[in-house]
Design a protein around this motif. Structure first.
Motif, PDB file in Angstrom:
ATOM      1  N   THR A 264       0.743  -1.219  -0.041  1.00  0.00           N
ATOM      2  CA  THR A 264      -0.010  -0.165   0.066  1.00  0.00           C
ATOM      3  C   THR A 264       0.896   1.373  -0.083  1.00  0.00           C
ATOM      4  O   THR A 264       1.986   1.168   0.403  1.00  0.00           O
ATOM      5  N   ASP A 265       0.336   2.225  -0.305  1.00  0.00           N
ATOM      6  CA  ASP A 265       0.979   3.581  -0.581  1.00  0.00           C
ATOM      7  C   ASP A 265       1.347   4.104   1.125  1.00  0.00           C
ATOM      8  O   ASP A 265       2.288   4.372   1.290  1.00  0.00           O
ATOM      9  N   GLU A 266       0.480   3.692   1.715  1.00  0.00           N
ATOM     10  CA  GLU A 266       0.836   4.066   3.271  1.00  0.00           C
ATOM     11  C   GLU A 266       1.856   3.405   3.972  1.00  0.00           C
ATOM     12  O   GLU A 266       2.679   3.865   4.664  1.00  0.00           O
ATOM     13  N   PHE A 267       1.982   1.932   3.499  1.00  0.00           N
ATOM     14  CA  PHE A 267       2.966   1.260   4.085  1.00  0.00           C
ATOM     15  C   PHE A 267       4.255   1.694   3.546  1.00  0.00           C
ATOM     16  O   PHE A 267       5.265   1.746   4.511  1.00  0.00           O
ATOM     17  N   ARG A 268       4.411   1.870   2.298  1.00  0.00           N
ATOM     18  CA  ARG A 268       5.704   2.265   1.357  1.00  0.00           C
ATOM     19  C   ARG A 268       6.353   3.702   2.200  1.00  0.00           C
ATOM     20  O   ARG A 268       7.342   4.049   2.132  1.00  0.00           O
ATOM     21  N   LYS A 269       5.297   4.584   2.238  1.00  0.00           N
ATOM     22  CA  LYS A 269       5.401   5.914   2.848  1.00  0.00           C
ATOM     23  C   LYS A 269       5.960   5.678   4.257  1.00  0.00           C
ATOM     24  O   LYS A 269       7.007   6.605   4.403  1.00  0.00           O
ATOM     25  N   ALA A 270       5.400   4.833   5.188  1.00  0.00           N
ATOM     26  CA  ALA A 270       5.798   4.925   6.335  1.00  0.00           C
ATOM     27  C   ALA A 270       7.550   4.359   6.417  1.00  0.00           C
ATOM     28  O   ALA A 270       8.132   4.706   7.230  1.00  0.00           O
ATOM     29  N   VAL A 271       7.533   3.321   5.678  1.00  0.00           N
ATOM     30  CA  VAL A 271       8.843   2.726   5.718  1.00  0.00           C
ATOM     31  C   VAL A 271       9.999   3.742   4.920  1.00  0.00           C
ATOM     32  O   VAL A 271      11.178   4.016   5.267  1.00  0.00           O
ATOM     33  N   GLU A 272       9.486   4.526   3.865  1.00  0.00           N
ATOM     34  CA  GLU A 272      10.402   5.514   3.237  1.00  0.00           C
ATOM     35  C   GLU A 272      10.573   6.712   4.505  1.00  0.00           C
ATOM     36  O   GLU A 272      12.109   6.732   4.458  1.00  0.00           O
ATOM     37  N   ASP A 273       9.867   7.027   5.034  1.00  0.00           N
ATOM     38  CA  ASP A 273      10.089   8.074   6.146  1.00  0.00           C
ATOM     39  C   ASP A 273      10.998   7.457   7.447  1.00  0.00           C
ATOM     40  O   ASP A 273      11.840   7.993   7.977  1.00  0.00           O
ATOM     41  N   TRP A 274      10.748   6.083   7.887  1.00  0.00           N
ATOM     42  CA  TRP A 274      11.650   5.539   8.660  1.00  0.00           C
ATOM     43  C   TRP A 274      12.956   5.317   8.153  1.00  0.00           C
ATOM     44  O   TRP A 274      13.891   6.011   9.024  1.00  0.00           O
TER      45      TRP A 274
END
Ligand SMILES: Cc1ncc(COP(=O)(O)O)c(C=O)c1O
Length: 400
Positions: free
Chosen positions: A64-74
């Motif tokens: 999901t976009d949400e998952f990938r964004k959370a990982v990218e931010d992390w």
């Protein structure tokens, strides 16, 4: 002939029928399995329930976009990547890193053939020694030659890259190098210079580094450098694997991610679409929430650090070992007390403490040396009281 049984099978065979003498008085303590037992963050069930409608549809492989964004931010936060947009192509959710590490080897072989123009009929896969057994299983599944690189006290418990650099023929036919930092079992970590050396080798000889960083958050004091930091924005030939199993005590949720080389990830996703497990979108929502919270990770680290402090106190000077910079294993040199298999047997029989002999986690190198000989691996996954009890029994058994 090498013994191909898994370490756990070997241990079960070794201790089959052996009953601890004092079983009635003292509960046996199992320190063999690297399964976290601290609490997972309490917000996880709520997030899963709120996203329960996503149990109906098939999830997409790319996440999901949400998952990938959370990982990218992390990743940006953790490795100080300066707000680098990793983008859709660089991150993939995994159903735990184990399946990813396995399937990546197939991806590396396909990529080596189709993009690097390598003849893969004599492909080699490099592995640390001792090693996580999935690496070996993956190399075996694609019929690659497995090259074990010892991690000993002399090499800082990591593979010796300077020695490896001399083996140009081997490196030319290498398709992948599984490199664990923090290492399992030793807990040693690569610094930026080491990562850079490794990346240079991979680019020169055109193979992939599969950097297994699933213990990266369980450090004592200093956060280990990550391979993405050493990439300086160019992720080619690099894929890193991270997991919530150890960071957040969510081994049963089965969620992690791979991040790195966009061209590899694009090709690998096509392969994964045929055979690999997707990650439920409800689970991805919970994983995203876990990556957005560091408080529980701090608490987790503190609990492990208390146990490493206890180990130093209890084992003292008689049992020499270095507190590992990361991870939750104690890699204990017991060679002064006999060979590791005999010592493991004695510990189980006499004091009911079950540990893995180091030689079971490694294999003989080309000169017949097993770098795990003389060591025991102790997983400090129980609570503090249980860990103190186990270490006290171990000390009593071996020393007085
Ligand atoms: C070195 C190493 N890599 C990968 C894994 C796989 O972890 P998971 O599949 O839970 O992410 C483990 C699990 O014990 C491990 O020790």
């Amino acid at each position: 002939m090498q013994d191909e049984r898994s370490p756990f099978q070997k241990l079960a065979d070794l201790l089959d029928g052996v009953v601890p003498v004092n079983e009635k008085d003292a509960q046996p303590i199992n320190m063999t399995i690297g399964e976290p037992r601290h609490a997972f963050p309490d917000f996880i069930p709520d997030v899963i329930m709120k996203n329960a409608q996503y149990f109906r549809p098939y999830p997409q492989m790319r996440g999901t976009d949400e998952f990938r964004k959370a990982v990218e931010d992390w990743l940006n936060w953790r490795y100080d990547l300066g707000g680098l947009p990793l983008g859709e192509k660089n991150i993939l959710p995994l159903n735990g890193t184990r399946e990813g590490l396995f399937h990546a080897c197939v991806g590396a072989r396909d990529y080596a053939r189709s993009q690097f123009g390598k003849d893969t009929s004599n492909a080699a896969v490099l592995l640390p020694n001792p090693f996580y057994h999935t690496y070996k299983g993956a190399a075996a599944a694609i019929d690659a030659e497995q090259i074990f690189l010892n991690g000993t006290a002399e090499t800082g418990f990591l593979p010796d890259l300077d020695e490896l650099a001399k083996e140009t023929d081997l490196l030319d036919r290498t398709i992948a190098f599984y490199y664990a930092s923090p290492a399992n079992p030793q807990g040693n970590v690569a610094d930026i210079a080491t990562w850079k050396k490794l990346i240079a080798l991979a680019r020169k000889h055109r193979f992939f580094i599969f950097a297994d960083e699933c213990y990266s958050e369980l450090y004592r004091e200093t956060p280990p450098a990550g391979i993405l930091q050493a990439c300086e924005g160019d992720f080619s030939n690099v894929v890193t694997f991270h997991s919530l199993s150890k960071r957040s005590n969510l081994a049963g949720m089965r969620c992690g991610f791979a991040a790195g080389d966009g061209a590899f990830m694009t090709q690998w996703t096509k392969y994964r679409n045929l055979v690999a497990p997707q990650v439920s979108m409800a689970i991805q929502a919970a994983a995203a929430a876990a990556y957005r919270d560091e408080e529980h990770v701090k608490e987790n680290r503190m609990l492990y650090n208390e146990k490493f402090d206890a180990a130093r106190r209890i084992l003292g000077k008689e049992l020499p070992y270095e507190t590992p910079p990361a991870g939750f294993f104690l890699w204990l040199d017991v060679s002064a007390f006999g060979d590791d298999v005999t010592v493991a047997q004695k510990l189980w029989k006499e004091v009911g403490v079950r540990v893995i002999p180091g030689s079971y986690l490694a294999r003989e190198d080309r000169s017949g040396v097993n770098p795990g000989d003389g060591f025991l691996r102790l997983a400090l996954v129980g609570d503090l009281a249980e860990t103190e009890e186990a270490l006290t029994r171990l000390r009593t058994c071996l020393i007085n």
